[in-house]
Design a protein around this motif. Structure first.
Motif, short mmCIF file in Angstrom:
data_model
loop_
_atom_site.label_atom_id
_atom_site.label_comp_id
_atom_site.label_asym_id
_atom_site.label_seq_id
_atom_site.Cartn_x
_atom_site.Cartn_y
_atom_site.Cartn_z
N LEU A 99 41.09 38.78 34.34
CA LEU A 99 40.12 39.85 34.54
C LEU A 99 39.21 39.96 33.34
O LEU A 99 39.67 39.97 32.20
N ASP B 245 39.96 34.54 39.45
CA ASP B 245 39.55 35.28 38.27
C ASP B 245 38.48 36.27 38.71
O ASP B 245 37.66 35.97 39.57
N LEU B 246 38.50 37.48 38.13
CA LEU B 246 37.54 38.52 38.49
C LEU B 246 36.71 38.94 37.28
O LEU B 246 37.24 39.05 36.18
N CYS C 236 45.09 40.34 39.77
CA CYS C 236 44.37 39.08 39.79
C CYS C 236 44.92 38.14 38.72
O CYS C 236 45.79 38.52 37.95
N ALA D 124 47.54 41.31 35.54
CA ALA D 124 46.90 40.01 35.45
C ALA D 124 47.60 39.18 34.38
O ALA D 124 48.33 39.72 33.56
N SER E 201 43.23 42.73 45.36
CA SER E 201 44.19 41.67 45.11
C SER E 201 43.45 40.35 45.28
O SER E 201 42.84 40.12 46.31
N ALA E 202 43.51 39.51 44.24
CA ALA E 202 42.78 38.25 44.30
C ALA E 202 43.59 37.15 43.63
O ALA E 202 44.25 37.38 42.63
N SER E 203 43.53 35.97 44.22
CA SER E 203 44.17 34.81 43.59
C SER E 203 43.15 34.10 42.72
O SER E 203 43.32 32.96 42.36
N ALA F 155 48.47 35.79 40.88
CA ALA F 155 48.25 37.06 41.57
C ALA F 155 49.20 37.18 42.75
O ALA F 155 49.51 36.22 43.42
#
Length: 134
Positions: free
Chosen positions: A41, A25-26, A38, A55, A21-23, A113
């Protein structure tokens, strides 16, 4: 991306078993067995993901087994997706492989996210993930 946004990268040599889980960009070049939540992505061509991806936008280039829930989805020619896809806008490059169902809308896509509360790890199969041709 705005000046204040962040970007995280998971390298090709990384294997993750568990949810992300990320706030931010991945960009994922490694292998993930778990759900991904996220803002945006980007999946590398040699990457493999098993789980649900949520996302605002996603550019998929590798293997995905599971559900994808996004506003904007680009499926690149090197991608192979097996599962359900919920989207608002969709681009599929010629040569991409998709096995499953597509539904315009039908699933709530978060504006940002959503933090995931920690839970006990699921009992995942520890068999190494293999891409086609390995």
């Amino acid at each position: 991306m705005s000046k204040n946004s962040t970007f995280s990268m998971i390298g090709a040599d990384v294997v993750i078993t568990g949810d992300i889980s990320a706030s931010a960009d991945l960009h994922i070049d490694g292998r993930v067995r778990g759900d991904i939540n996220c803002l945006a992505l980007v999946q590398g061509a040699a990457s493999e993901m098993i789980g649900t991806i949520t996302a605002q936008s996603a550019h998929m280039a590798g293997m995905v087994r599971g559900s994808i829930i996004v506003d904007s989805l680009v499926v690149q020619r090197s991608a192979h997706i097996v599962g359900e896809v919920h989207y608002e806008t969709l681009t599929i490059e010629q040569g991409a492989r998709v096995e499953g169902t597509f539904a315009k809308g039908g699933a709530e896509v978060p504006a940002t996210a959503i933090p995931v509360e920690p839970v006990e790890p699921a009992a995942y199969d520890s068999t190494p993930l293999l891409l086609e041709g390995e």
